[in-house]
Design a protein around this motif. Structure first.
Motif, PDB file in Angstrom:
ATOM      1  N   HIS A  42       0.821  -1.220   0.000  1.00 51.34           N
ATOM      2  CA  HIS A  42       0.000   0.000   0.000  1.00 51.34           C
ATOM      3  C   HIS A  42       0.845   1.256   0.000  1.00 51.34           C
ATOM      4  O   HIS A  42       0.501   2.259  -0.584  1.00 51.34           O
ATOM      5  CB  HIS A  42      -0.915   0.018   1.223  1.00 51.34           C
ATOM      6  N   ASN A  43       1.968   1.186   0.679  1.00 49.23           N
ATOM      7  CA  ASN A  43       2.744   2.405   0.862  1.00 49.23           C
ATOM      8  C   ASN A  43       3.978   2.511  -0.024  1.00 49.23           C
ATOM      9  O   ASN A  43       4.607   3.546  -0.071  1.00 49.23           O
ATOM     10  CB  ASN A  43       3.196   2.507   2.317  1.00 49.23           C
ATOM     11  N   LEU A  44       4.314   1.429  -0.697  1.00 54.19           N
ATOM     12  CA  LEU A  44       5.561   1.436  -1.452  1.00 54.19           C
ATOM     13  C   LEU A  44       5.313   1.387  -2.953  1.00 54.19           C
ATOM     14  O   LEU A  44       4.343   0.780  -3.394  1.00 54.19           O
ATOM     15  CB  LEU A  44       6.409   0.204  -1.079  1.00 54.19           C
ATOM     16  N   PRO A  45       6.192   2.017  -3.749  1.00 56.46           N
ATOM     17  CA  PRO A  45       6.093   1.809  -5.196  1.00 56.46           C
ATOM     18  C   PRO A  45       6.438   0.351  -5.517  1.00 56.46           C
ATOM     19  O   PRO A  45       7.194  -0.275  -4.775  1.00 56.46           O
ATOM     20  CB  PRO A  45       7.151   2.758  -5.768  1.00 56.46           C
ATOM     21  N   ALA A  46       5.846  -0.193  -6.603  1.00 54.42           N
ATOM     22  CA  ALA A  46       6.146  -1.579  -6.982  1.00 54.42           C
ATOM     23  C   ALA A  46       7.615  -1.695  -7.366  1.00 54.42           C
ATOM     24  O   ALA A  46       8.195  -0.758  -7.903  1.00 54.42           O
ATOM     25  CB  ALA A  46       5.271  -1.988  -8.160  1.00 54.42           C
ATOM     26  N   PHE A  47       8.201  -2.827  -7.074  1.00 57.86           N
ATOM     27  CA  PHE A  47       9.604  -3.009  -7.438  1.00 57.86           C
ATOM     28  C   PHE A  47       9.867  -4.482  -7.746  1.00 57.86           C
ATOM     29  O   PHE A  47       9.085  -5.349  -7.387  1.00 57.86           O
ATOM     30  CB  PHE A  47      10.523  -2.539  -6.297  1.00 57.86           C
ATOM     31  N   LEU A  61      15.489  -7.500   2.977  1.00 58.96           N
ATOM     32  CA  LEU A  61      16.258  -6.277   2.820  1.00 58.96           C
ATOM     33  C   LEU A  61      15.692  -5.395   1.693  1.00 58.96           C
ATOM     34  O   LEU A  61      15.671  -4.176   1.799  1.00 58.96           O
ATOM     35  CB  LEU A  61      17.724  -6.646   2.516  1.00 58.96           C
ATOM     36  N   ALA A  62      15.190  -6.057   0.615  1.00 59.58           N
ATOM     37  CA  ALA A  62      14.688  -5.305  -0.538  1.00 59.58           C
ATOM     38  C   ALA A  62      13.573  -4.346  -0.132  1.00 59.58           C
ATOM     39  O   ALA A  62      13.629  -3.154  -0.431  1.00 59.58           O
ATOM     40  CB  ALA A  62      14.209  -6.275  -1.618  1.00 59.58           C
ATOM     41  N   GLY A  63      12.572  -4.872   0.585  1.00 62.05           N
ATOM     42  CA  GLY A  63      11.441  -4.050   1.010  1.00 62.05           C
ATOM     43  C   GLY A  63      11.881  -2.929   1.936  1.00 62.05           C
ATOM     44  O   GLY A  63      11.413  -1.794   1.832  1.00 62.05           O
ATOM     45  N   VAL A 101      13.583  -0.207  -0.146  1.00 61.03           N
ATOM     46  CA  VAL A 101      12.624   0.615  -0.895  1.00 61.03           C
ATOM     47  C   VAL A 101      11.907   1.564   0.071  1.00 61.03           C
ATOM     48  O   VAL A 101      11.711   2.753  -0.221  1.00 61.03           O
ATOM     49  CB  VAL A 101      11.617  -0.262  -1.670  1.00 61.03           C
ATOM     50  N   ALA A 102      11.525   1.044   1.245  1.00 62.04           N
ATOM     51  CA  ALA A 102      10.826   1.890   2.225  1.00 62.04           C
ATOM     52  C   ALA A 102      11.722   3.058   2.637  1.00 62.04           C
ATOM     53  O   ALA A 102      11.277   4.203   2.734  1.00 62.04           O
ATOM     54  CB  ALA A 102      10.440   1.050   3.449  1.00 62.04           C
ATOM     55  N   HIS A 103      13.004   2.760   2.818  1.00 57.66           N
ATOM     56  CA  HIS A 103      13.934   3.794   3.277  1.00 57.66           C
ATOM     57  C   HIS A 103      14.141   4.875   2.219  1.00 57.66           C
ATOM     58  O   HIS A 103      14.261   6.054   2.544  1.00 57.66           O
ATOM     59  CB  HIS A 103      15.272   3.140   3.638  1.00 57.66           C
ATOM     60  N   HIS A 104      14.182   4.458   0.921  1.00 52.72           N
ATOM     61  CA  HIS A 104      14.462   5.427  -0.155  1.00 52.72           C
ATOM     62  C   HIS A 104      13.211   5.748  -0.961  1.00 52.72           C
ATOM     63  O   HIS A 104      13.306   6.126  -2.129  1.00 52.72           O
ATOM     64  CB  HIS A 104      15.553   4.873  -1.079  1.00 52.72           C
ATOM     65  N   ARG A 105      12.062   5.578  -0.334  1.00 51.78           N
ATOM     66  CA  ARG A 105      10.798   5.714  -1.044  1.00 51.78           C
ATOM     67  C   ARG A 105      10.635   7.065  -1.736  1.00 51.78           C
ATOM     68  O   ARG A 105      10.269   7.143  -2.914  1.00 51.78           O
ATOM     69  CB  ARG A 105       9.676   5.508  -0.029  1.00 51.78           C
ATOM     70  N   ALA A 106      10.943   8.150  -1.042  1.00 51.23           N
ATOM     71  CA  ALA A 106      10.748   9.491  -1.619  1.00 51.23           C
ATOM     72  C   ALA A 106      11.618   9.651  -2.864  1.00 51.23           C
ATOM     73  O   ALA A 106      11.163  10.141  -3.901  1.00 51.23           O
ATOM     74  CB  ALA A 106      11.086  10.563  -0.589  1.00 51.23           C
ATOM     75  N   TRP A 107      12.871   9.191  -2.755  1.00 56.71           N
ATOM     76  CA  TRP A 107      13.784   9.276  -3.901  1.00 56.71           C
ATOM     77  C   TRP A 107      13.238   8.464  -5.083  1.00 56.71           C
ATOM     78  O   TRP A 107      13.174   8.943  -6.214  1.00 56.71           O
ATOM     79  CB  TRP A 107      15.167   8.755  -3.499  1.00 56.71           C
ATOM     80  N   ALA A 108      12.835   7.206  -4.790  1.00 59.75           N
ATOM     81  CA  ALA A 108      12.361   6.313  -5.856  1.00 59.75           C
ATOM     82  C   ALA A 108      11.131   6.898  -6.548  1.00 59.75           C
ATOM     83  O   ALA A 108      11.040   6.895  -7.777  1.00 59.75           O
ATOM     84  CB  ALA A 108      12.048   4.934  -5.285  1.00 59.75           C
ATOM     85  N   GLU A 109      10.216   7.434  -5.764  1.00 55.71           N
ATOM     86  CA  GLU A 109       8.994   7.984  -6.358  1.00 55.71           C
ATOM     87  C   GLU A 109       9.308   9.190  -7.234  1.00 55.71           C
ATOM     88  O   GLU A 109       8.731   9.367  -8.300  1.00 55.71           O
ATOM     89  CB  GLU A 109       7.987   8.356  -5.258  1.00 55.71           C
ATOM     90  N   ARG A 110      10.257   9.992  -6.772  1.00 56.36           N
ATOM     91  CA  ARG A 110      10.643  11.181  -7.543  1.00 56.36           C
ATOM     92  C   ARG A 110      11.273  10.761  -8.879  1.00 56.36           C
ATOM     93  O   ARG A 110      10.908  11.271  -9.932  1.00 56.36           O
ATOM     94  CB  ARG A 110      11.633  12.013  -6.719  1.00 56.36           C
ATOM     95  N   VAL A 111      12.195   9.802  -8.830  1.00 56.42           N
ATOM     96  CA  VAL A 111      12.874   9.375 -10.059  1.00 56.42           C
ATOM     97  C   VAL A 111      11.884   8.707 -11.011  1.00 56.42           C
ATOM     98  O   VAL A 111      11.888   8.961 -12.214  1.00 56.42           O
ATOM     99  CB  VAL A 111      14.048   8.427  -9.736  1.00 56.42           C
ATOM    100  N   LEU A 112      10.999   7.871 -10.474  1.00 53.34           N
ATOM    101  CA  LEU A 112      10.024   7.184 -11.331  1.00 53.34           C
ATOM    102  C   LEU A 112       9.097   8.191 -12.002  1.00 53.34           C
ATOM    103  O   LEU A 112       8.751   8.050 -13.163  1.00 53.34           O
ATOM    104  CB  LEU A 112       9.204   6.183 -10.508  1.00 53.34           C
TER     105      LEU A 112
END
Ligand SMILES: [Zn+2]
Length: 242
Positions: free
Chosen positions: A9-14, A47-49, A52-63
């Motif tokens: 719910h809270n993470l971008p798909a990866f 570790l993967a999840g 992603v949770a830790h770098h969520r803001a970065w990942a969403e911005r780049v995506l």
């Protein structure tokens, strides 16, 4: 091996790729594959999840910047608009189960792509085939544009090479060799010409000093508008080829 994770719910798909060569875990974003977590062999899969949770803001911005939403992966394009040379190339796809992916010219501006669309790695294979086709097309169609800018400006380069880079539209070596991104074909003629002119000016000044800018402005008084337009020009490149 890629496994697409269910959307939290809270993470971008990866997706997760285990790499024997990776020294530590990292996140990679691309329009063709979305968000990928690369893990060294033997890592704790949870570790993967957490990463992603830790770098969520970065990942969403780049995506967002790549034009790919977290859960959407770039689709095979139906056509390629080569605006710089005023051509539209149509792509036909034929499914051949179990067969190697191939790309053939089936007309002057028509490509036939055949192979197994269900095979793992289909999209990345298609991307590689299209990029190498694009490089050949740029090598065929873009030298006249370079010659025209060279004649117009009186600035000569020693050679031109075409690549399909992710980050740069072009560069120029100290020996005066222009490296142009084959993806310039997707830009308007005006923007492609401007990038070529910019690189030709580097044959005189190998930097972005005021003297470089003065030289560029003497050949292109509208450089500020064109520079600004270039910053968003990546959106003209089909997502799969970004
Ligand atoms: Zn430059």
């Amino acid at each position: 091996m890629d496994t697409l994770r269910p959307v939290d719910h809270n993470l971008p798909a990866f997706s997760v790729r285990v790499s024997p060569r990776a020294k530590r875990a990292k996140l990679v974003c691309s329009a063709s594959q979305g968000l990928v977590v690369v893990l060294p062999q033997g890592s704790d899969p949870s570790l993967a999840g957490r990463l992603v949770a830790h770098h969520r803001a970065w990942a969403e911005r780049v995506l967002r910047r790549l034009g790919a939403s977290g859960s959407r992966i770039a689709q095979p394009p139906a056509e390629l608009s080569l605006r710089a040379v005023d051509s539209v190339v149509c792509l036909d796809y034929v499914r051949r189960a179990g067969q190697e992916l191939r790309l053939n010219d089936s007309g002057p501006d028509r490509l036939l792509i055949s192979g197994d669309q269900q095979a793992p790695g289909y999209l990345s294979g298609l991307r590689a085939l299209l990029l190498s086709w694009l490089r050949r097309r740029a090598a065929r169609d873009m030298p006249p544009l370079v010659r025209e800018q060279s004649l117009r400006s009186g600035l000569a380069c020693s050679a031109v090479r075409f690549r399909a880079q992710r980050m740069r539209w072009g560069s120029c070596t100290a020996a005066g060799v222009l490296h142009l991104n084959a993806k310039l074909l997707f830009l308007s003629r005006e923007l492609a010409d401007f990038v070529i002119l910019h690189e030709l000016c580097h044959t005189v000044h190998m930097n972005h000093s005021p003297r470089f800018k003065g030289l560029l402005a003497s050949h292109e008084p509208d450089m500020e508008r064109l520079d600004a337009a270039l910053r968003t020009a990546g959106t003209m490149v089909p997502a799969l080829l970004n």
